[in-house]
Write a protein that holds these residues in place. Structure first.
Motif, PDB file in Angstrom:
ATOM      1  N   GLY A  10       0.820  -1.206   0.000  1.00 15.13           N
ATOM      2  CA  GLY A  10       0.000   0.000   0.000  1.00 15.13           C
ATOM      3  C   GLY A  10       0.854   1.255   0.000  1.00 15.13           C
ATOM      4  N   ALA A  11       1.919   1.251   0.792  1.00 19.41           N
ATOM      5  CA  ALA A  11       2.828   2.396   0.831  1.00 19.41           C
ATOM      6  C   ALA A  11       3.500   2.572  -0.529  1.00 19.41           C
ATOM      7  CB  ALA A  11       3.871   2.207   1.923  1.00 19.41           C
ATOM      8  N   GLU A  12       3.876   1.474  -1.164  1.00 20.14           N
ATOM      9  CA  GLU A  12       4.489   1.550  -2.498  1.00 20.14           C
ATOM     10  C   GLU A  12       3.519   2.127  -3.518  1.00 20.14           C
ATOM     11  OE1 GLU A  12       5.974  -2.328  -3.577  1.00 20.14           O
ATOM     12  OE2 GLU A  12       7.314  -2.382  -1.835  1.00 20.14           O
ATOM     13  N   ARG A  13       2.244   1.705  -3.461  1.00 20.16           N
ATOM     14  CA  ARG A  13       1.241   2.242  -4.389  1.00 20.16           C
ATOM     15  C   ARG A  13       1.065   3.744  -4.198  1.00 20.16           C
ATOM     16  NH1 ARG A  13      -1.118  -2.784  -3.426  1.00 20.16           N
ATOM     17  NH2 ARG A  13      -2.335  -2.028  -1.670  1.00 20.16           N
ATOM     18  N   LEU A  14       1.015   4.186  -2.934  1.00 17.09           N
ATOM     19  CA  LEU A  14       0.860   5.614  -2.661  1.00 17.09           C
ATOM     20  C   LEU A  14       2.084   6.401  -3.110  1.00 17.09           C
ATOM     21  CD1 LEU A  14      -0.909   5.596   0.833  1.00 17.09           C
ATOM     22  CD2 LEU A  14      -1.936   5.817  -1.437  1.00 17.09           C
ATOM     23  N   GLN A  15       3.287   5.845  -2.888  1.00 13.91           N
ATOM     24  CA  GLN A  15       4.522   6.493  -3.347  1.00 13.91           C
ATOM     25  C   GLN A  15       4.520   6.640  -4.866  1.00 13.91           C
ATOM     26  OE1 GLN A  15       6.898   8.029  -1.919  1.00 13.91           O
ATOM     27  NE2 GLN A  15       7.230   7.218   0.121  1.00 13.91           N
ATOM     28  N   ALA A  16       4.079   5.578  -5.566  1.00 14.60           N
ATOM     29  CA  ALA A  16       4.036   5.610  -7.037  1.00 14.60           C
ATOM     30  C   ALA A  16       3.047   6.669  -7.519  1.00 14.60           C
ATOM     31  CB  ALA A  16       3.668   4.237  -7.587  1.00 14.60           C
ATOM     32  N   GLU A  17       1.886   6.758  -6.862  1.00 18.59           N
ATOM     33  CA  GLU A  17       0.908   7.779  -7.250  1.00 18.59           C
ATOM     34  C   GLU A  17       1.460   9.175  -7.007  1.00 18.59           C
ATOM     35  OE1 GLU A  17      -3.618   9.357  -6.286  1.00 18.59           O
ATOM     36  OE2 GLU A  17      -2.875   7.579  -5.225  1.00 18.59           O
ATOM     37  N   LEU A  18       2.120   9.385  -5.876  1.00 12.22           N
ATOM     38  CA  LEU A  18       2.706  10.681  -5.556  1.00 12.22           C
ATOM     39  C   LEU A  18       3.764  11.050  -6.597  1.00 12.22           C
ATOM     40  CD1 LEU A  18       2.966  13.080  -3.614  1.00 12.22           C
ATOM     41  CD2 LEU A  18       4.606  11.722  -2.289  1.00 12.22           C
ATOM     42  N   HIS A  19       4.600  10.101  -6.957  1.00 10.93           N
ATOM     43  CA  HIS A  19       5.644  10.343  -7.964  1.00 10.93           C
ATOM     44  C   HIS A  19       5.012  10.733  -9.309  1.00 10.93           C
ATOM     45  CE1 HIS A  19       9.475   9.981 -10.007  1.00 10.93           C
ATOM     46  NE2 HIS A  19       8.882   9.209 -10.910  1.00 10.93           N
ATOM     47  N   ARG A  20       3.965   9.994  -9.717  1.00 10.15           N
ATOM     48  CA  ARG A  20       3.298  10.279 -10.992  1.00 10.15           C
ATOM     49  C   ARG A  20       2.669  11.671 -10.973  1.00 10.15           C
ATOM     50  NH1 ARG A  20      -1.809  10.011 -11.909  1.00 10.15           N
ATOM     51  NH2 ARG A  20      -2.256   8.588 -10.196  1.00 10.15           N
ATOM     52  N   LEU A  21       2.023  12.028  -9.866  1.00  8.30           N
ATOM     53  CA  LEU A  21       1.406  13.348  -9.772  1.00  8.30           C
ATOM     54  C   LEU A  21       2.440  14.465  -9.870  1.00  8.30           C
ATOM     55  CD1 LEU A  21      -1.224  12.748  -6.949  1.00  8.30           C
ATOM     56  CD2 LEU A  21      -1.703  13.197  -9.358  1.00  8.30           C
ATOM     57  N   LYS A  22       3.581  14.286  -9.195  1.00  9.37           N
ATOM     58  CA  LYS A  22       4.606  15.332  -9.183  1.00  9.37           C
ATOM     59  C   LYS A  22       5.378  15.426 -10.492  1.00  9.37           C
ATOM     60  CE  LYS A  22       5.688  15.854  -4.306  1.00  9.37           C
ATOM     61  NZ  LYS A  22       6.751  15.734  -3.300  1.00  9.37           N
ATOM     62  N   THR A  23       5.642  14.286 -11.127  1.00  3.99           N
ATOM     63  CA  THR A  23       6.510  14.303 -12.305  1.00  3.99           C
ATOM     64  C   THR A  23       5.771  14.351 -13.637  1.00  3.99           C
ATOM     65  OG1 THR A  23       6.640  11.887 -12.363  1.00  3.99           O
ATOM     66  CG2 THR A  23       8.358  13.064 -11.113  1.00  3.99           C
ATOM     67  N   THR A  24       4.509  13.949 -13.661  1.00  2.00           N
ATOM     68  CA  THR A  24       3.777  13.914 -14.926  1.00  2.00           C
ATOM     69  C   THR A  24       2.572  14.842 -14.903  1.00  2.00           C
ATOM     70  OG1 THR A  24       4.436  11.609 -15.219  1.00  2.00           O
ATOM     71  CG2 THR A  24       2.619  12.395 -16.573  1.00  2.00           C
ATOM     72  N   GLU A  25       1.671  14.617 -13.970  1.00  2.00           N
ATOM     73  CA  GLU A  25       0.401  15.342 -13.964  1.00  2.00           C
ATOM     74  C   GLU A  25       0.576  16.832 -13.641  1.00  2.00           C
ATOM     75  OE1 GLU A  25      -3.062  13.688 -13.514  1.00  2.00           O
ATOM     76  OE2 GLU A  25      -2.364  11.659 -13.858  1.00  2.00           O
ATOM     77  N   ARG A  26       1.411  17.160 -12.650  1.00  2.00           N
ATOM     78  CA  ARG A  26       1.609  18.568 -12.292  1.00  2.00           C
ATOM     79  C   ARG A  26       2.202  19.353 -13.461  1.00  2.00           C
ATOM     80  NH1 ARG A  26       5.135  19.733  -7.092  1.00  2.00           N
ATOM     81  NH2 ARG A  26       3.220  19.892  -5.880  1.00  2.00           N
ATOM     82  N   PRO A  27       3.296  18.879 -14.103  1.00  2.00           N
ATOM     83  CA  PRO A  27       3.827  19.620 -15.261  1.00  2.00           C
ATOM     84  C   PRO A  27       2.818  19.719 -16.417  1.00  2.00           C
ATOM     85  CG  PRO A  27       5.463  18.066 -14.459  1.00  2.00           C
ATOM     86  CD  PRO A  27       4.195  17.786 -13.728  1.00  2.00           C
ATOM     87  N   ASP A  28       2.030  18.670 -16.640  1.00  2.00           N
ATOM     88  CA  ASP A  28       1.040  18.705 -17.720  1.00  2.00           C
ATOM     89  C   ASP A  28      -0.007  19.787 -17.481  1.00  2.00           C
ATOM     90  OD1 ASP A  28       2.332  16.619 -18.977  1.00  2.00           O
ATOM     91  OD2 ASP A  28       0.832  15.094 -18.445  1.00  2.00           O
ATOM     92  N   VAL A  29      -0.488  19.893 -16.256  1.00  2.00           N
ATOM     93  CA  VAL A  29      -1.513  20.892 -15.969  1.00  2.00           C
ATOM     94  C   VAL A  29      -0.924  22.302 -16.002  1.00  2.00           C
ATOM     95  CG1 VAL A  29      -1.453  21.021 -13.433  1.00  2.00           C
ATOM     96  CG2 VAL A  29      -3.616  21.239 -14.629  1.00  2.00           C
ATOM     97  N   ILE A  30       0.316  22.453 -15.620  1.00  2.00           N
ATOM     98  CA  ILE A  30       0.970  23.775 -15.711  1.00  2.00           C
ATOM     99  C   ILE A  30       1.063  24.202 -17.176  1.00  2.00           C
ATOM    100  CG2 ILE A  30       3.169  24.983 -15.387  1.00  2.00           C
ATOM    101  CD1 ILE A  30       3.418  23.396 -12.714  1.00  2.00           C
ATOM    102  N   ASN A  31       1.409  23.265 -18.051  1.00  2.00           N
ATOM    103  CA  ASN A  31       1.459  23.562 -19.486  1.00  2.00           C
ATOM    104  C   ASN A  31       0.076  23.903 -20.021  1.00  2.00           C
ATOM    105  OD1 ASN A  31       4.220  23.159 -19.643  1.00  2.00           O
ATOM    106  ND2 ASN A  31       4.027  21.013 -20.215  1.00  2.00           N
ATOM    107  N   ALA A  32      -0.945  23.192 -19.561  1.00  2.00           N
ATOM    108  CA  ALA A  32      -2.313  23.458 -20.019  1.00  2.00           C
ATOM    109  C   ALA A  32      -2.762  24.846 -19.592  1.00  2.00           C
ATOM    110  CB  ALA A  32      -3.263  22.397 -19.475  1.00  2.00           C
ATOM    111  N   ILE A  33      -2.388  25.267 -18.396  1.00  2.00           N
ATOM    112  CA  ILE A  33      -2.730  26.611 -17.920  1.00  2.00           C
ATOM    113  C   ILE A  33      -2.016  27.665 -18.758  1.00  2.00           C
ATOM    114  CG2 ILE A  33      -2.446  28.231 -15.991  1.00  2.00           C
ATOM    115  CD1 ILE A  33      -3.007  25.829 -14.110  1.00  2.00           C
TER     116      ILE A  33
END
Length: 158
Positions: free
Chosen positions: A10-33
């Protein structure tokens, strides 16, 4: 804040989600803005509003995951002295004594519970009935449709 029980997986799954949000989703939404801002008038720009809303969701989820992981207490049932009993993190095979249906559930913390993945919360009625019991024990669970009886067929500590 009190400790949040998590399995290692469970901790690994949460770490993976956090990593994806910080490295992929956050930059994508900044570009969209940035792209939406480049289109001009922000007061009538639906793409800008949608991107800002998405950014708020992502930032909120990042804060939530960071808080959960910073307060996590990782519990590995394989390292516990269980004496053959059901404990947090154990995977339990149970049989419904009325229908004969066999089910396998892993007992996890509230944050990682997902019934589709057969992970039930430690605070659920089924998990509360199973905790501390051994193979061969019969437990009664108060369900919305009435009392159901389950026999514990097998316990695994993975």
């Amino acid at each position: 804040m009190s400790a949040i029980p998590l399995t290692a997986q469970g901790a690994e799954r949460l770490q993976a989600e956090l990593h994806r949000l910080k490295t992929t989703e956050r930059p994508d939404v900044i570009n969209a803005i940035a792209e939406a801002r480049a289109q001009g008038d922000l007061s009538e720009n639906a793409e800008y509003e949608a991107a800002r809303e998405r950014q708020g969701f992502i930032e909120g989820r990042i804060r939530e995951l960071e808080g959960t992981l910073s307060n996590a207490q990782i519990i590995n049932p394989a390292e516990l002295d269980t004496d053959g009993r059901v404990v947090f993190g154990a995977t339990v095979q149970i049989e419904d004594l009325d229908s004969g249906e066999q089910l396998n559930y892993q007992i996890v913390g509230d944050v990682e519970a997902d019934i589709r993945s057969l992970r039930i919360s430690i605070s659920s009625p089924v998990a509360r009935a199973l905790i501390g019991k051994s193979e061969g024990d019969v437990v009664e669970v108060q369900a919305p449709g009435g009392v159901r009886e389950f026999e514990i067929m097998r316990i695994q500590y993975i």
